[in-house]
Design a protein around this motif. Structure first.
Motif, PDB file in Angstrom:
ATOM      1  N   ILE A 113       0.838  -1.199   0.000  1.00  0.00           N
ATOM      2  CA  ILE A 113       0.000   0.000   0.000  1.00  0.00           C
ATOM      3  C   ILE A 113       0.872   1.248   0.000  1.00  0.00           C
ATOM      4  CG2 ILE A 113      -1.904   1.188   1.152  1.00  0.00           C
ATOM      5  CD1 ILE A 113      -2.575  -1.714   0.435  1.00  0.00           C
ATOM      6  N   LEU A 114       0.503   2.217  -0.835  1.00  0.00           N
ATOM      7  CA  LEU A 114       1.147   3.532  -0.836  1.00  0.00           C
ATOM      8  C   LEU A 114       0.182   4.550  -0.255  1.00  0.00           C
ATOM      9  CD1 LEU A 114       3.361   5.586  -1.668  1.00  0.00           C
ATOM     10  CD2 LEU A 114       2.305   5.640  -3.948  1.00  0.00           C
ATOM     11  N   VAL A 115       0.594   5.230   0.815  1.00  0.00           N
ATOM     12  CA  VAL A 115      -0.215   6.272   1.447  1.00  0.00           C
ATOM     13  C   VAL A 115       0.434   7.614   1.154  1.00  0.00           C
ATOM     14  CG1 VAL A 115      -1.134   7.183   3.606  1.00  0.00           C
ATOM     15  CG2 VAL A 115      -0.958   4.707   3.281  1.00  0.00           C
ATOM     16  N   LEU A 116      -0.318   8.505   0.525  1.00  0.00           N
ATOM     17  CA  LEU A 116       0.172   9.836   0.170  1.00  0.00           C
ATOM     18  C   LEU A 116      -0.206  10.811   1.268  1.00  0.00           C
ATOM     19  CD1 LEU A 116      -1.114   9.768  -3.521  1.00  0.00           C
ATOM     20  CD2 LEU A 116       1.188   9.164  -2.736  1.00  0.00           C
ATOM     21  N   GLY A 117       0.785  11.377   1.963  1.00  0.00           N
ATOM     22  CA  GLY A 117       0.533  12.313   3.055  1.00  0.00           C
ATOM     23  C   GLY A 117       0.715  11.649   4.405  1.00  0.00           C
ATOM     24  N   ASN A 118       1.047  12.468   5.411  1.00  0.00           N
ATOM     25  CA  ASN A 118       1.347  11.920   6.736  1.00  0.00           C
ATOM     26  C   ASN A 118       0.747  12.770   7.850  1.00  0.00           C
ATOM     27  OD1 ASN A 118       2.641   9.925   8.357  1.00  0.00           O
ATOM     28  ND2 ASN A 118       4.302  11.352   8.806  1.00  0.00           N
ATOM     29  N   GLY A 119      -0.383  13.445   7.557  1.00  0.00           N
ATOM     30  CA  GLY A 119      -1.034  14.295   8.552  1.00  0.00           C
ATOM     31  C   GLY A 119      -1.991  13.515   9.432  1.00  0.00           C
ATOM     32  N   GLY A 120      -2.932  14.254  10.058  1.00  0.00           N
ATOM     33  CA  GLY A 120      -3.849  13.644  11.008  1.00  0.00           C
ATOM     34  C   GLY A 120      -4.724  12.564  10.407  1.00  0.00           C
ATOM     35  N   ALA A 121      -5.316  12.828   9.234  1.00  0.00           N
ATOM     36  CA  ALA A 121      -6.157  11.816   8.587  1.00  0.00           C
ATOM     37  C   ALA A 121      -5.327  10.611   8.179  1.00  0.00           C
ATOM     38  CB  ALA A 121      -6.866  12.403   7.378  1.00  0.00           C
ATOM     39  N   SER A 122      -4.113  10.865   7.729  1.00  0.00           N
ATOM     40  CA  SER A 122      -3.233   9.776   7.309  1.00  0.00           C
ATOM     41  C   SER A 122      -2.926   8.830   8.453  1.00  0.00           C
ATOM     42  CB  SER A 122      -1.929  10.345   6.748  1.00  0.00           C
ATOM     43  OG  SER A 122      -1.054   9.304   6.364  1.00  0.00           O
ATOM     44  N   GLN A 123      -2.772   9.365   9.657  1.00  0.00           N
ATOM     45  CA  GLN A 123      -2.452   8.508  10.799  1.00  0.00           C
ATOM     46  C   GLN A 123      -3.558   7.485  11.045  1.00  0.00           C
ATOM     47  OE1 GLN A 123       0.627   8.823  12.153  1.00  0.00           O
ATOM     48  NE2 GLN A 123       0.887  10.434  10.635  1.00  0.00           N
ATOM     49  N   ALA A 124      -4.809   7.911  10.907  1.00  0.00           N
ATOM     50  CA  ALA A 124      -5.933   6.988  11.072  1.00  0.00           C
ATOM     51  C   ALA A 124      -5.925   5.937   9.972  1.00  0.00           C
ATOM     52  CB  ALA A 124      -7.244   7.760  11.063  1.00  0.00           C
ATOM     53  N   GLU A 153      11.187   9.037  -4.517  1.00  0.00           N
ATOM     54  CA  GLU A 153      11.729   7.740  -4.114  1.00  0.00           C
ATOM     55  C   GLU A 153      10.716   6.625  -4.355  1.00  0.00           C
ATOM     56  OE1 GLU A 153      13.606   5.442  -0.220  1.00  0.00           O
ATOM     57  OE2 GLU A 153      13.511   7.634  -0.231  1.00  0.00           O
ATOM     58  N   ALA A 154       9.441   6.931  -4.147  1.00  0.00           N
ATOM     59  CA  ALA A 154       8.396   5.934  -4.429  1.00  0.00           C
ATOM     60  C   ALA A 154       8.399   5.579  -5.912  1.00  0.00           C
ATOM     61  CB  ALA A 154       7.033   6.458  -4.002  1.00  0.00           C
ATOM     62  N   TYR A 155       8.541   6.595  -6.784  1.00  0.00           N
ATOM     63  CA  TYR A 155       8.611   6.346  -8.225  1.00  0.00           C
ATOM     64  C   TYR A 155       9.808   5.457  -8.569  1.00  0.00           C
ATOM     65  CZ  TYR A 155       5.279  10.211  -9.017  1.00  0.00           C
ATOM     66  OH  TYR A 155       4.183  11.036  -9.030  1.00  0.00           O
ATOM     67  N   LYS A 156      10.885   5.636  -7.841  1.00  0.00           N
ATOM     68  CA  LYS A 156      12.123   4.916  -8.138  1.00  0.00           C
ATOM     69  C   LYS A 156      12.110   3.480  -7.626  1.00  0.00           C
ATOM     70  CE  LYS A 156      17.150   5.264  -7.530  1.00  0.00           C
ATOM     71  NZ  LYS A 156      18.261   6.071  -6.928  1.00  0.00           N
ATOM     72  N   ASN A 157      11.591   3.279  -6.403  1.00  0.00           N
ATOM     73  CA  ASN A 157      11.774   1.988  -5.739  1.00  0.00           C
ATOM     74  C   ASN A 157      10.494   1.226  -5.398  1.00  0.00           C
ATOM     75  OD1 ASN A 157      14.635   2.312  -5.623  1.00  0.00           O
ATOM     76  ND2 ASN A 157      14.384   3.674  -3.852  1.00  0.00           N
ATOM     77  N   HIS A 158       9.312   1.842  -5.602  1.00  0.00           N
ATOM     78  CA  HIS A 158       8.081   1.186  -5.130  1.00  0.00           C
ATOM     79  C   HIS A 158       6.953   1.251  -6.157  1.00  0.00           C
ATOM     80  CE1 HIS A 158       9.841   0.713  -1.148  1.00  0.00           C
ATOM     81  NE2 HIS A 158      10.238   1.972  -1.218  1.00  0.00           N
ATOM     82  N   SER A 184       0.551   6.678 -13.695  1.00  0.00           N
ATOM     83  CA  SER A 184       1.156   5.914 -14.789  1.00  0.00           C
ATOM     84  C   SER A 184       2.429   5.196 -14.352  1.00  0.00           C
ATOM     85  CB  SER A 184       1.455   6.827 -15.977  1.00  0.00           C
ATOM     86  OG  SER A 184       2.494   7.748 -15.663  1.00  0.00           O
ATOM     87  N   LYS A 185       3.005   5.602 -13.223  1.00  0.00           N
ATOM     88  CA  LYS A 185       4.225   4.969 -12.719  1.00  0.00           C
ATOM     89  C   LYS A 185       3.943   3.616 -12.068  1.00  0.00           C
ATOM     90  CE  LYS A 185       6.644   8.885 -13.326  1.00  0.00           C
ATOM     91  NZ  LYS A 185       7.737   9.014 -14.308  1.00  0.00           N
ATOM     92  N   PHE A 186       2.672   3.355 -11.730  1.00  0.00           N
ATOM     93  CA  PHE A 186       2.345   2.201 -10.899  1.00  0.00           C
ATOM     94  C   PHE A 186       1.487   1.209 -11.689  1.00  0.00           C
ATOM     95  CE2 PHE A 186       2.967   5.920  -8.213  1.00  0.00           C
ATOM     96  CZ  PHE A 186       3.952   5.461  -7.356  1.00  0.00           C
ATOM     97  N   LYS A 187       2.141   0.332 -12.411  1.00  0.00           N
ATOM     98  CA  LYS A 187       1.456  -0.570 -13.347  1.00  0.00           C
ATOM     99  C   LYS A 187       0.630  -1.646 -12.639  1.00  0.00           C
ATOM    100  CE  LYS A 187       3.681   1.529 -16.694  1.00  0.00           C
ATOM    101  NZ  LYS A 187       2.994   2.541 -17.524  1.00  0.00           N
ATOM    102  N   LYS A 188       0.942  -1.949 -11.366  1.00  0.00           N
ATOM    103  CA  LYS A 188       0.233  -3.016 -10.653  1.00  0.00           C
ATOM    104  C   LYS A 188      -0.890  -2.486  -9.761  1.00  0.00           C
ATOM    105  CE  LYS A 188       4.048  -6.333 -10.612  1.00  0.00           C
ATOM    106  NZ  LYS A 188       4.891  -7.235  -9.787  1.00  0.00           N
ATOM    107  N   CYS A 189      -1.163  -1.191  -9.844  1.00  0.00           N
ATOM    108  CA  CYS A 189      -2.190  -0.605  -8.988  1.00  0.00           C
ATOM    109  C   CYS A 189      -3.572  -1.114  -9.394  1.00  0.00           C
ATOM    110  CB  CYS A 189      -2.150   0.922  -9.070  1.00  0.00           C
ATOM    111  SG  CYS A 189      -3.347   1.723  -8.001  1.00  0.00           S
ATOM    112  N   GLU A 190      -4.318  -1.630  -8.417  1.00  0.00           N
ATOM    113  CA  GLU A 190      -5.632  -2.209  -8.694  1.00  0.00           C
ATOM    114  C   GLU A 190      -6.782  -1.449  -8.046  1.00  0.00           C
ATOM    115  OE1 GLU A 190      -5.611  -5.775  -5.395  1.00  0.00           O
ATOM    116  OE2 GLU A 190      -4.093  -5.814  -6.983  1.00  0.00           O
ATOM    117  N   ALA A 191      -6.469  -0.509  -7.147  1.00  0.00           N
ATOM    118  CA  ALA A 191      -7.526   0.275  -6.498  1.00  0.00           C
ATOM    119  C   ALA A 191      -6.913   1.556  -5.941  1.00  0.00           C
ATOM    120  CB  ALA A 191      -8.191  -0.506  -5.378  1.00  0.00           C
TER     121      ALA A 191
END
Length: 336
Positions: A113-124, A153-158, A184-191
């Protein structure tokens, strides 16, 4: 204010509409509070219960007598109840996001899973991702700390992530062209899941749908789900989960635009009257601004489906009754 929502900028909020649908004879207010006034507001405690949104989900914690287990684990609070002058904090974002994931039949177990952002909502959301058994969670943000990485870095390694979740405000009304990631960088993304709920389709979810990703959901269900749980804390009551989808569909019906292409003005006006929406003829000067408004009948000759569908449903050349039936059908089928 007895019950309501505080935040810095709340012009986009649907919270009042949702909360007052959940309970009869109940008033819920929206109150913008500046950073300079937050301390005074919290110390006065002139409320029975409130919800808290950006950017105060962590800033309110020092004012609390106690937090529940979820709020302590997450490190953010979005619901506060005043009991005899003492403030108790809860986090209902966890409940709302988990409901949204599960209601769409998406399993996070064993997924990357890739989570974009690290604020209050992200913590939940990170807590939900962990609890639902993801095999790996990558977190990106502008502020790099602990295990947080840059999007580069996510584009490069994940690029092998399976599910992407946006918790940033990128793409939120009125700056709807923002996007936190290039799918477009994430070819295996399903949702993909986007915590933004206004507009109803963000640049992020629209890009996902263009790429054939079948589950691409914005955050209105999460918002209704967390509101339902918050009201349970506010009033010490229980509300059935089935109310979430009912209210979700009602909000969609009341706020979505009906975009009419190649339909005459008389028909458009009839549709607007029956649906209790304002009728607007889109013009070239304010085209995009008008298209991202809410609760309108938009009369257009354009075929710019991406812009027109961002906050509404496109219907072509039919009579008024057929248009209304198709609109109701699209609302009921949206995100299913």
């Amino acid at each position: 204010m007895e019950y309501g929502l505080i935040g810095e900028h709340l012009g986009h909020s649907y919270s009042k509409l949702i909360q007052e649908k959940l309970l009869d004879n109940y008033t819920y207010e929206i109150q913008e509070v500046s950073k300079e006034d937050l301390d005074s507001f919290m110390k006065k405690r002139e409320f029975k219960a409130i919800n808290v949104t950006i950017p105060y989900k962590q800033a309110v914690i020092p004012y609390l007598e106690e937090m529940d287990q979820a709020a302590r684990k997450i490190g953010a609070v979005n619901t506060i109840v005043n009991r005899n002058g003492k403030l108790y904090g809860y986090n209902t974002d966890y409940y709302g996001f988990r409901y949204m994931v599960e209601t769409h039949g998406i399993s996070l177990k064993g997924k990357k899973i890739l989570v974009l952002g690290n604020g209050g909502a992200s913590q939940a959301i990170q807590a939900v991702v962990h609890d639902l058994g993801a095999c790996e969670m990558i977190i990106t943000d502008l502020l790099l700390k602990d295990n947080v990485i840059s999007i580069e870095e996510a584009y490069k390694n994940h690029t092998d992530v399976n599910i992407i979740i946006n918790t940033t405000p990128m793409g939120m009304y009125p700056k709807v062209h923002g996007i936190a990631v290039d799918l477009s960088k994430f070819k295996k993304c399903e949702a993909v899941f986007d915590c933004i709920y206004n507009p109803q389709d963000t640049e992020f979810t629209l890009q996902a749908k263009e790429r054939g990703i079948k589950v691409a959901v914005t955050g209105l269900e999460m918002l209704v789900g967390q509101a339902k749980r918050a009201l349970e804390f506010f009033k010490n009551i229980e509300i059935e989960d089935k109310q979430i989808d009912r209210i979700y569909r009602e909000i969609l019906f009341e706020t979505s635009n009906v975009v009419l292409v190649d339909v005459n003005m008389d028909t458009a006006l009839q549709v607007a009257r029956e649906l209790k929406k304002e009728c607007i003829v889109l013009d070239s000067e304010n085209y995009e601004e008008q298209a991202i408004s809410s609760n309108k009948v938009l009369l257009s000759s354009s075929q710019d489906k991406k812009t027109l569908s961002r906050n509404g449903f496109i219907i072509q050349s039919k009579n008024a009754d057929e248009i209304i039936c198709e609109f109701k059908l699209k609302v009921n089928q949206f995100n299913k």
